[in-house]
Enzyme design. Structure first.
Site, PDB file in Angstrom:
ATOM      1  N   SER A 149       0.727  -1.467   0.258  1.00  0.00           N
ATOM      2  CA  SER A 149       0.303   0.165   0.014  1.00  0.00           C
ATOM      3  C   SER A 149       0.612   1.198  -0.334  1.00  0.00           C
ATOM      4  O   SER A 149       1.693   1.303  -1.021  1.00  0.00           O
ATOM      5  CB  SER A 149      -1.183   0.244   1.478  1.00  0.00           C
ATOM      6  OG  SER A 149      -2.394   0.797   1.071  1.00  0.00           O
ATOM      7  N   ARG A 219     -12.080   6.513   9.849  1.00  0.00           N
ATOM      8  CA  ARG A 219     -11.503   5.069   9.858  1.00  0.00           C
ATOM      9  C   ARG A 219     -12.819   4.372   9.423  1.00  0.00           C
ATOM     10  O   ARG A 219     -12.098   3.114   8.543  1.00  0.00           O
ATOM     11  CB  ARG A 219     -11.533   4.334  11.660  1.00  0.00           C
ATOM     12  CG  ARG A 219     -10.778   3.255  11.827  1.00  0.00           C
ATOM     13  CD  ARG A 219      -9.548   2.642  11.000  1.00  0.00           C
ATOM     14  NE  ARG A 219      -9.051   1.799  10.798  1.00  0.00           N
ATOM     15  CZ  ARG A 219      -8.703   1.198  10.082  1.00  0.00           C
ATOM     16  NH1 ARG A 219      -7.475   1.492   9.154  1.00  0.00           N
ATOM     17  NH2 ARG A 219      -7.848  -0.665  10.257  1.00  0.00           N
ATOM     18  N   ASP A 321      -8.715  -6.444  -4.552  1.00  0.00           N
ATOM     19  CA  ASP A 321      -8.552  -4.718  -4.309  1.00  0.00           C
ATOM     20  C   ASP A 321      -8.598  -3.500  -5.520  1.00  0.00           C
ATOM     21  O   ASP A 321      -7.958  -3.562  -6.254  1.00  0.00           O
ATOM     22  CB  ASP A 321      -7.108  -5.119  -4.463  1.00  0.00           C
ATOM     23  CG  ASP A 321      -6.208  -3.281  -3.521  1.00  0.00           C
ATOM     24  OD1 ASP A 321      -7.478  -2.193  -3.148  1.00  0.00           O
ATOM     25  OD2 ASP A 321      -5.109  -4.434  -2.738  1.00  0.00           O
ATOM     26  N   HIS A 354      -8.213  -4.990  -0.854  1.00  0.00           N
ATOM     27  CA  HIS A 354      -6.731  -4.221   0.079  1.00  0.00           C
ATOM     28  C   HIS A 354      -6.249  -5.278   0.855  1.00  0.00           C
ATOM     29  O   HIS A 354      -5.113  -5.553   1.132  1.00  0.00           O
ATOM     30  CB  HIS A 354      -7.142  -2.672   0.051  1.00  0.00           C
ATOM     31  CG  HIS A 354      -5.725  -1.630   0.342  1.00  0.00           C
ATOM     32  ND1 HIS A 354      -4.885  -2.502  -0.418  1.00  0.00           N
ATOM     33  CD2 HIS A 354      -5.073  -1.140   1.011  1.00  0.00           C
ATOM     34  CE1 HIS A 354      -3.456  -1.937  -0.903  1.00  0.00           C
ATOM     35  NE2 HIS A 354      -4.186  -0.913   0.916  1.00  0.00           N
ATOM     36  N   ASP A 355      -7.233  -5.523   2.199  1.00  0.00           N
ATOM     37  CA  ASP A 355      -6.597  -5.978   3.381  1.00  0.00           C
ATOM     38  C   ASP A 355      -5.219  -7.695   2.775  1.00  0.00           C
ATOM     39  O   ASP A 355      -4.794  -7.972   4.033  1.00  0.00           O
ATOM     40  CB  ASP A 355      -7.467  -5.788   4.189  1.00  0.00           C
ATOM     41  CG  ASP A 355      -7.945  -5.043   4.880  1.00  0.00           C
ATOM     42  OD1 ASP A 355      -6.867  -3.624   5.159  1.00  0.00           O
ATOM     43  OD2 ASP A 355      -8.684  -5.303   5.864  1.00  0.00           O
TER      44      ASP A 355
END
Length: 381
Positions: A149, A219, A321, A354-355
């Protein structure tokens, strides 16, 4: 074998000139090292962290069994980045809130907490600060620089700012710059923070408060973008919380109550984040994300921008992602190939969004393992 981590810190008195034209002096960088630097200092690997991570990359702290580093599945004895072979360095970036000098610290120039007056920092500034730390550790050249990232952006920038100091770069789930959509998500998150009544123009420390509402929303926005639609549907779907299942319809028909499991999950993540992350740091780091664009100085020509890179590359992306899509990694691959650089590319069909770069996908971990297994160290490096 459990890897025991020890947090360290190094202070630099000489001013660090920043891209903005400002400078910062008397700053400290928090870092950790794992493994042993070999005799000819050729086995060092620098790990660059993403937005809310830190220098605590691997292992656990003594007496704290649940304190695993954020990339502990990747780095350690016998792991893909094997600390039996490599000397791994994790650094907390300047401006962060996990030990390195940042907005929460006192400025040596004013004697007051920096707050909103902490200077703007960029990916390039972080790389230059990391280079100073490596100098102090006696590491003239890296066997590899690696990050996911935002960390991948730093790894890419290393190959352009200090091409002679990097033999390999591993860029995971990253991009050569942010899309307009990504910048938009960052801006909405920042607005949530700066419009919180407790923000006080970034000088909330003096008021004894924290803009937790803004941090929670920031968040929550970010977390939505890190997950794929498939993962959210599989994990939560349209499930209701047990507390509301007794009503005839299953709904409270309320505009304020938390009814769905995904709502509860996001609020939990937001609440947790607001307890440990600094609001000014969030603004600084998301701006650094927005500003990163090595092709900008070359009229948008990424091939021209990457011509300075001299090392070998591994790029990894994940199909679901959508924040840092495989197409963005392929842009980097295409530009490197156009420059006749040696590039390996793995596009992992994974459902995690993305994680995924933090998770235990065997294909992903084995691709990294195989790449690092072929990085020579010692006299043959």
């Amino acid at each position: 074998m459990t890897l025991i981590a020890t947090a360290q810190s190094m202070t630099f008195d000489a001013p660090l000139a920043l891209q903005s034209g400002a400078s910062v002096r008397g700053y400290s960088l928090a870092y950790e090292t794992y493994g042993t630097l070999n005799a000819d200092r050729s086995n060092a690997v620098l790990i660059c962290h993403a937005l809310n991570a830190s220098h605590h990359v691997a292992g656990v702290y003594e007496g704290q069994p649940r304190s695993e580093g954020w990339w502990d599945n990747m780095i350690g004895p016998g792991k893909p980045v094997d600390t039996n072979r490599f000397f791994v360095i994790g650094v907390n970036n300047l401006g962060s809130c996990f030990g390195s000098t940042g907005p929460m610290h006192v400025s040596p120039d004013t004697g007051r907490v920096y707050g909103a007056d902490f200077p703007v920092v960029t990916v390039e500034d972080w790389v230059n600060a990391q280079a100073r730390l490596l100098d102090a550790l006696g590491v003239a050249q890296l066997a590899a620089v690696m990050g996911g990232s935002l960390g991948g952006m730093q790894a890419l920038s290393w190959t352009l700012q200090h091409p002679e100091r990097v033999r390999h770069a591993v860029v995971v789930a990253s991009a050569p710059n942010l899309t307009a959509e990504n910048i938009a998500f960052n801006e909405v998150a920042r607005r949530a923070i700066v419009t919180d009544p407790d923000f006080h123009g970034g000088h909330f420390y003096a008021h004894g408060v924290v803009p937790k509402r803004g941090l929670r929303i920031a968040r929550m926005i970010g977390h939505i973008t890190y997950l794929s639609d498939d993962v959210m549907n599989e994990k939560f779907g349209r499930q209701l919380r047990e507390a509301v299942l007794d009503s005839a319809s299953g709904y409270r028909y309320s505009t304020q109550e938390v009814e769905f499991q995904i709502e509860s999950y996001l609020r939990y993540q937001g609440d947790k984040f607001a307890e440990y992350f600094d609001a000014n740091t969030y603004l600084l780091i998301t701006r650094a994300l927005d500003y990163f664009d090595p092709a900008r100085a070359h009229g948008g020509d990424l091939t021209a921008a990457l011509a300075r890179a001299a090392c070998k590359f591994l790029l990894v992306s994940f199909t679901t992602d959508w924040r840092f899509s495989p197409a963005r990694s392929r842009e980097i691959v295409k530009a490197l190939v156009a420059n006749r650089r040696e590039v390996s590319y793995a596009e992992i069909d994974a459902p995690h969004g993305h994680d995924a770069f933090l998770l235990d996908d065997p294909r992903y971990l084995e691709a990294v393992r195989a790449y690092f297994a072929n990085i020579p160290t010692g006299a043959t490096a």
